[in-house]
Design a protein around this motif. Structure first.
Motif, mmCIF file in Angstrom:
data_model
loop_
_atom_site.group_PDB
_atom_site.id
_atom_site.type_symbol
_atom_site.label_atom_id
_atom_site.label_comp_id
_atom_site.label_asym_id
_atom_site.label_seq_id
_atom_site.Cartn_x
_atom_site.Cartn_y
_atom_site.Cartn_z
ATOM 1 N N THR A 102 0.807 -1.220 0.000
ATOM 2 C CA THR A 102 0.000 0.000 0.000
ATOM 3 C C THR A 102 0.845 1.277 0.000
ATOM 4 O O THR A 102 0.373 2.329 -0.401
ATOM 5 N N GLY A 103 2.076 1.181 0.496
ATOM 6 C CA GLY A 103 2.916 2.382 0.595
ATOM 7 C C GLY A 103 2.490 3.298 1.725
ATOM 8 O O GLY A 103 2.964 4.419 1.833
ATOM 9 N N ARG A 104 1.569 2.804 2.603
ATOM 10 C CA ARG A 104 1.056 3.656 3.692
ATOM 11 C C ARG A 104 1.642 3.242 5.037
ATOM 12 O O ARG A 104 1.697 2.059 5.357
ATOM 13 N N SER A 105 2.025 4.231 5.841
ATOM 14 C CA SER A 105 2.522 3.986 7.196
ATOM 15 C C SER A 105 1.344 3.679 8.117
ATOM 16 O O SER A 105 0.256 4.202 7.922
ATOM 17 N N PHE A 106 1.562 2.829 9.135
ATOM 18 C CA PHE A 106 0.470 2.548 10.076
ATOM 19 C C PHE A 106 0.983 1.991 11.398
ATOM 20 O O PHE A 106 2.113 1.540 11.492
ATOM 21 N N MET A 107 0.099 2.045 12.425
ATOM 22 C CA MET A 107 0.393 1.528 13.761
ATOM 23 C C MET A 107 -0.124 0.106 13.843
ATOM 24 O O MET A 107 -1.216 -0.206 13.397
ATOM 25 N N LEU A 108 0.704 -0.756 14.451
ATOM 26 C CA LEU A 108 0.369 -2.170 14.577
ATOM 27 C C LEU A 108 0.257 -2.488 16.066
ATOM 28 O O LEU A 108 1.124 -2.089 16.843
ATOM 29 N N GLU A 109 -0.818 -3.191 16.470
ATOM 30 C CA GLU A 109 -0.965 -3.593 17.867
ATOM 31 C C GLU A 109 -0.502 -5.045 17.990
ATOM 32 O O GLU A 109 -1.055 -5.918 17.350
ATOM 33 N N LEU A 110 0.510 -5.299 18.840
ATOM 34 C CA LEU A 110 1.002 -6.663 19.046
ATOM 35 C C LEU A 110 0.902 -6.966 20.533
ATOM 36 O O LEU A 110 1.839 -6.702 21.278
ATOM 37 N N GLY A 111 -0.261 -7.481 20.988
ATOM 38 C CA GLY A 111 -0.463 -7.660 22.426
ATOM 39 C C GLY A 111 -0.425 -6.299 23.093
ATOM 40 O O GLY A 111 -1.181 -5.416 22.738
ATOM 41 N N ASN A 112 0.490 -6.146 24.052
ATOM 42 C CA ASN A 112 0.593 -4.855 24.741
ATOM 43 C C ASN A 112 1.524 -3.889 24.015
ATOM 44 O O ASN A 112 1.584 -2.722 24.349
ATOM 45 N N GLU A 113 2.278 -4.407 23.075
ATOM 46 C CA GLU A 113 3.266 -3.573 22.395
ATOM 47 C C GLU A 113 2.652 -2.920 21.157
ATOM 48 O O GLU A 113 1.873 -3.542 20.432
ATOM 49 N N ARG A 114 2.990 -1.651 20.984
ATOM 50 C CA ARG A 114 2.536 -0.945 19.788
ATOM 51 C C ARG A 114 3.757 -0.673 18.923
ATOM 52 O O ARG A 114 4.780 -0.193 19.392
ATOM 53 N N VAL A 115 3.626 -1.008 17.662
ATOM 54 C CA VAL A 115 4.745 -0.898 16.725
ATOM 55 C C VAL A 115 4.312 -0.024 15.558
ATOM 56 O O VAL A 115 3.256 -0.274 14.962
ATOM 57 N N PHE A 116 5.105 0.991 15.258
ATOM 58 C CA PHE A 116 4.755 1.871 14.139
ATOM 59 C C PHE A 116 5.633 1.540 12.938
ATOM 60 O O PHE A 116 6.852 1.417 13.054
ATOM 61 N N LEU A 117 4.981 1.380 11.780
ATOM 62 C CA LEU A 117 5.713 1.098 10.549
ATOM 63 C C LEU A 117 5.741 2.367 9.694
ATOM 64 O O LEU A 117 4.702 2.828 9.232
ATOM 65 N N THR A 118 6.926 2.946 9.547
ATOM 66 C CA THR A 118 7.095 4.099 8.663
ATOM 67 C C THR A 118 7.479 3.551 7.294
ATOM 68 O O THR A 118 8.558 2.996 7.125
ATOM 69 N N VAL A 119 6.576 3.670 6.350
ATOM 70 C CA VAL A 119 6.783 3.056 5.041
ATOM 71 C C VAL A 119 7.350 4.075 4.069
ATOM 72 O O VAL A 119 6.841 5.195 3.960
ATOM 73 N N GLN A 120 8.393 3.663 3.381
ATOM 74 C CA GLN A 120 8.983 4.523 2.370
ATOM 75 C C GLN A 120 8.998 3.798 1.039
ATOM 76 O O GLN A 120 9.690 2.802 0.892
ATOM 77 N N VAL A 121 8.202 4.267 0.107
ATOM 78 C CA VAL A 121 8.313 3.739 -1.257
ATOM 79 C C VAL A 121 8.930 4.855 -2.092
ATOM 80 O O VAL A 121 8.893 6.015 -1.685
ATOM 81 N N PRO A 122 9.524 4.518 -3.236
ATOM 82 C CA PRO A 122 10.196 5.561 -4.014
ATOM 83 C C PRO A 122 9.259 6.728 -4.326
ATOM 84 O O PRO A 122 8.070 6.525 -4.551
ATOM 85 N N SER A 123 9.798 7.947 -4.337
ATOM 86 C CA SER A 123 8.957 9.095 -4.687
ATOM 87 C C SER A 123 8.451 8.909 -6.099
ATOM 88 O O SER A 123 9.170 8.398 -6.948
ATOM 89 N N PRO A 124 7.220 9.333 -6.323
ATOM 90 C CA PRO A 124 6.737 9.255 -7.695
ATOM 91 C C PRO A 124 7.585 10.162 -8.574
ATOM 92 O O PRO A 124 8.037 11.216 -8.146
ATOM 93 N N ARG A 125 7.822 9.686 -9.785
ATOM 94 C CA ARG A 125 8.698 10.415 -10.694
ATOM 95 C C ARG A 125 7.921 10.701 -11.971
ATOM 96 O O ARG A 125 7.108 9.883 -12.403
ATOM 97 N N LEU A 126 8.152 11.848 -12.545
ATOM 98 C CA LEU A 126 7.517 12.207 -13.815
ATOM 99 C C LEU A 126 8.602 12.424 -14.855
ATOM 100 O O LEU A 126 9.482 13.272 -14.666
ATOM 101 N N VAL A 127 8.553 11.638 -15.919
ATOM 102 C CA VAL A 127 9.449 11.846 -17.050
ATOM 103 C C VAL A 127 8.620 12.434 -18.186
ATOM 104 O O VAL A 127 7.563 11.900 -18.535
#
Lengths: 107, 233
Positions: free
Chosen positions: B53-78
């Motif tokens: 998806t290319g989208r960052s999101f928070m993940l709940e793992l039991g009591n632990e919260r894990v944030f995924l910062t997603v980086q996909v290549p910047s869109p490019r225009l030729v």
């Protein structure tokens, strides 16, 4: 110059390499009509200079103020901002949304 | 965050490679996961979704919260064509977050005076485009009106799976273009991916207005889910 997300992360790294104290804020959760999407960044230096946006301007001042303490202590924080309400919040989001911001020091 | 980790993240983006920064919110522990390493990671399932998806999101793992910062290549225009529309489109697209490259072998058009601060290649597409390594995070806008320049660029963009391919020209011009591209052996399905006449129909008159219509179509193609895209088309 309008800053893109990647410019913000590049600036954070560059400032730190130059020896400045730096904090990085990331929007990690939003509810309702939050102005900036999850994953948006704000980089702050020890002098209060900043680049990027976590809310389109509503709460940046408060995040920058907290960043000074995070840079001083090195302790990361999770900040939450909701609708503007004088009794509960000094600042708030006029759009009616809520956001949670992870604020960490770049070491 | 460790500076070395932040620099690794920036290096991955500069190389146009997708990666995810995993942050354990409670403990503050962080690690970087490159797409090739995702399948073997304990969070493989969540990471697969992040890369898709290319989208960052928070993940709940039991009591632990894990944030995924997603980086996909910047869109490019030729863009092929260092033309008037491109002079308006290049800075607009840059502001909207696209990396912009303009290809035009006509050195009278492709001058730094006309395109300050733009990656400008005064070369034929068959030279410039392989070097640019078009990919699914790249859009191609063919704006020269010259089949010698636009046709090979369109063929390359379709072959490389560019997320957006558009071409300037009237319906009649486009019909002739489709015949030429079909003669090159490009299939009907691939040809149907070309947006032509290029841009949303907003009655654009000036070059700058046409640039707005092209940029709006680009953003719509990038951000909308496929089903919504088809309904809007």
């Amino acid at each position: 110059m309008f800053a893109r997300e990647e410019d913000v992360l590049e600036a954070a790294a560059r400032w730190r390499r130059e020896g400045r104290g730096v904090a990085l804020a990331t929007v990690v959760e939003t509810w309702g009509s939050a102005p900036r999407p999850v994953g948006s960044h704000l980089a702050i230096d020890e002098a209060g200079g900043f680049l990027g946006s976590v809310s389109g301007g509503c709460v940046e001042g408060a995040v920058v103020a907290e960043a000074g303490e995070v840079i001083a202590t090195g302790e990361a924080r999770l900040l939450e901002f909701g609708v503007a309400d004088e009794t509960a919040w000094q600042v708030g989001l006029s759009c009616g949304g809520r956001i949670r911001v992870y604020l960490e020091k770049v070491v | 965050m460790e500076l070395a980790l932040l620099e690794a993240l920036n290096a991955e983006r500069a190389a146009r490679r997708a990666c995810v920064l995993v942050t354990e919110i409670g403990r503050g522990r962080q690690r970087l996961v490159r797409s090739a390493e995702a399948a073997a990671d304990p969070l493989a399932e969540a990471l697969a979704e992040a890369f898709r998806t290319g989208r960052s999101f928070m993940l709940e793992l039991g009591n632990e919260r894990v944030f995924l910062t997603v980086q996909v290549p910047s869109p490019r225009l030729v863009i092929t064509g260092a033309v008037h529309i491109s002079q308006a489109l290049a800075p607009m697209a840059r502001t909207a977050g696209f990396d912009v490259t303009i290809v035009d072998p006509r050195t009278a058009f492709a001058t730094p005076e006309r395109f300050p601060d733009v990656d400008l290649r005064a070369e034929w597409p068959d030279v410039a485009l392989p070097a640019l390594a078009l990919d699914p995070f790249t859009a191609l806008a063919a704006l020269t009106h010259d089949p010698k320049i636009d046709d090979p660029a369109l063929a390359e963009a379709l072959a490389r799976g560019c997320f957006y391919v558009g071409a300037l020209g009237s319906r009649k011009t486009h019909a002739a273009r489709l015949e030429r591209l079909a003669a090159r052996g490009i299939g009907r399905e691939a040809l149907a991916r070309i947006h032509a006449p290029i841009g949303l129909d907003i009655g654009a008159a000036s070059s700058a207005e046409i640039a707005v219509s092209v940029l709006a179509q680009l953003v719509g193609t990038l951000r909308r889910r496929p089903a919504e895209r088809e309904q809007a088309a």
